[in-house]
Scaffold this motif. Structure first.
Motif, PDB file in Angstrom:
ATOM      1  N   ALA A   1       0.847  -1.181   0.000  1.00 56.05           N
ATOM      2  CA  ALA A   1       0.000   0.000   0.000  1.00 56.05           C
ATOM      3  C   ALA A   1       0.875   1.220   0.000  1.00 56.05           C
ATOM      4  CB  ALA A   1      -0.907   0.006   1.230  1.00 56.05           C
TER       5      ALA A   1
ATOM      6  N   ALA B   1      -0.324   0.446   7.378  1.00 56.71           N
ATOM      7  CA  ALA B   1      -1.698   0.404   7.867  1.00 56.71           C
ATOM      8  C   ALA B   1      -1.751  -0.305   9.210  1.00 56.71           C
ATOM      9  CB  ALA B   1      -2.591  -0.315   6.863  1.00 56.71           C
TER      10      ALA B   1
ATOM     11  N   SER C   1      -8.261   4.127  -2.117  1.00 55.93           N
ATOM     12  CA  SER C   1      -7.882   2.712  -2.231  1.00 55.93           C
ATOM     13  C   SER C   1      -6.770   2.568  -3.260  1.00 55.93           C
ATOM     14  CB  SER C   1      -9.087   1.852  -2.635  1.00 55.93           C
ATOM     15  OG  SER C   1      -9.548   2.198  -3.935  1.00 55.93           O
TER      16      SER C   1
ATOM     17  N   SER D   1      -5.912  -4.262   0.588  1.00 51.24           N
ATOM     18  CA  SER D   1      -6.892  -4.203   1.676  1.00 51.24           C
ATOM     19  C   SER D   1      -6.760  -2.918   2.482  1.00 51.24           C
ATOM     20  CB  SER D   1      -6.705  -5.403   2.610  1.00 51.24           C
ATOM     21  OG  SER D   1      -5.396  -5.403   3.167  1.00 51.24           O
ATOM     22  N   THR D   2      -5.951  -1.983   2.032  1.00 51.47           N
ATOM     23  CA  THR D   2      -5.690  -0.752   2.771  1.00 51.47           C
ATOM     24  C   THR D   2      -6.508   0.411   2.230  1.00 51.47           C
ATOM     25  OG1 THR D   2      -3.430  -1.415   3.309  1.00 51.47           O
ATOM     26  CG2 THR D   2      -3.908   0.940   3.407  1.00 51.47           C
TER      27      THR D   2
ATOM     28  N   THR E   1      -6.357   4.506   2.588  1.00 52.64           N
ATOM     29  CA  THR E   1      -5.455   5.573   3.014  1.00 52.64           C
ATOM     30  C   THR E   1      -6.238   6.867   3.157  1.00 52.64           C
ATOM     31  OG1 THR E   1      -3.594   4.530   1.883  1.00 52.64           O
ATOM     32  CG2 THR E   1      -3.366   6.866   2.424  1.00 52.64           C
TER      33      THR E   1
ATOM     34  N   SER F   1      -4.103   5.544   7.786  1.00 52.23           N
ATOM     35  CA  SER F   1      -4.628   4.436   6.993  1.00 52.23           C
ATOM     36  C   SER F   1      -5.264   3.406   7.911  1.00 52.23           C
ATOM     37  CB  SER F   1      -3.521   3.780   6.156  1.00 52.23           C
ATOM     38  OG  SER F   1      -2.524   3.227   6.989  1.00 52.23           O
TER      39      SER F   1
ATOM     40  N   THR G   1      -6.609  -0.979   7.732  1.00 49.50           N
ATOM     41  CA  THR G   1      -6.717  -2.229   6.994  1.00 49.50           C
ATOM     42  C   THR G   1      -8.145  -2.753   7.069  1.00 49.50           C
ATOM     43  OG1 THR G   1      -4.414  -2.790   7.436  1.00 49.50           O
ATOM     44  CG2 THR G   1      -5.862  -4.597   6.789  1.00 49.50           C
TER      45      THR G   1
ATOM     46  N   ARG H   1      -8.593 -10.257   5.850  1.00 46.50           N
ATOM     47  CA  ARG H   1      -8.417  -9.074   5.014  1.00 46.50           C
ATOM     48  C   ARG H   1      -9.201  -9.181   3.707  1.00 46.50           C
ATOM     49  NH1 ARG H   1      -2.503  -6.378   5.613  1.00 46.50           N
ATOM     50  NH2 ARG H   1      -2.142  -6.849   7.815  1.00 46.50           N
TER      51      ARG H   1
ATOM     52  N   GLY I   1     -11.994  -0.193  10.026  1.00 45.11           N
ATOM     53  CA  GLY I   1     -11.687  -1.054   8.892  1.00 45.11           C
ATOM     54  C   GLY I   1     -12.550  -2.301   8.835  1.00 45.11           C
TER      55      GLY I   1
END
Length: 258
Positions: free
Chosen positions: A12, A17, A144, A148-149, A151, A163, A165, A172, A204
């Motif tokens: 990422a 994250a 994105s 899976s992160t 930001t 960020s 996750t 994830r 998340g």
């Protein structure tokens, strides 16, 4: 993301994250319920879709075919600008009188005038750009990059501020693509699937998994690419969704799976 990619994206951009949040034991299961259809340009490789008032903004991709469009939903755009090669357009979001438009692997976000779509400046970032949306209540952008992160970024400077996750019960969720912010929730298309996930951006955690399969008729699927594009209808709980090279957009409710 793009039909040109053939491998999973790893890593990422920006700061590391947080670890995946435990989340609920099981995310809510929802499906789309179609309440209306609107025409969509079947040549539009949709990367971003968002309402600002009565105006629907759409960002499209592919080198030499990328654009930003604006106008009434279901009608010809009243304004349109092209991205010059070699830029590959990605997600978009509207912040007051500004539109931010991402690029895929070009490493620049384009700041535009929301009324004229004219370019104001370009801001660099590391990593890939996929989807983006704005959370006014938290005064931040959510972005994105195909992992899976998610930001977080400053909506004026585009500087990274944090960020998170994304995970469902600790697992994830990768390939997060086009985004739509609704309060603290972020709705994300999962690339190469007919699924949209609803994410609590504070943790998340995935709070809902939405089945958006079966929207196109068999004849309409020919030449169409993946589901991508989700925009909250202002003043309602409904959404407008579409896909890359789709001939239609669908106004939908999100209802529990029976």
């Amino acid at each position: 993301m793009t039909i040109l990619a053939v491998v999973a994206v790893v890593g990422a951009c920006g700061a590391a994250a947080e670890d995946p949040a435990p989340g609920p034991a099981s995310a809510e299961r929802l499906r789309v319920e179609v309440v209306g259809e609107l025409p969509h340009d079947p040549q539009a490789f949709t990367q971003g879709l968002e309402f600002s008032g009565d105006t629907l903004y759409e960002g499209t991709g592919l080198v030499g075919r990328s654009s930003l469009r604006a106008g009434p939903a279901g009608a010809e755009p009243t304004r349109q600008v092209a991205l010059p090669e070699p830029l590959f357009g990605e997600g978009i979001t509207v912040v007051d009188d500004t539109v931010w438009q991402l690029t895929w692997q070009n490493g620049v976000a384009i700041e535009r005038d929301a009324r004229t779509l004219a370019e104001r400046r370009r801001v660099g970032y590391s990593g890939e750009g996929w989807g983006i949306c704005h959370q006014p209540g938290r005064d931040r952008l959510v972005m994105s990059d195909g992992t899976s992160t998610l930001t977080f970024r400053d909506p004026r400077t585009f500087a990274e501020t944090g960020s998170v996750t994304v995970a469902d019960a600790g697992q994830r969720i990768e390939a997060l693509n086009e985004l739509e912010c609704v309060g603290d929730d972020v709705y994300a298309n999962v690339w190469q699937t007919d699924e949209i996930v609803r994410i609590d951006s504070r943790t998340g955690a995935v709070t809902a998994r939405i089945d958006a399969s079966g929207l196109l008729e068999p004849g309409e699927e020919e030449g169409a690419d993946v589901l991508n594009g989700i925009a909250a209808y202002p003043g309602t709980d409904q959404f407008l969704i579409t896909g890359k090279l789709w001939p239609k957009m669908f106004r939908v409710n999100l209802v529990p799976v029976s």
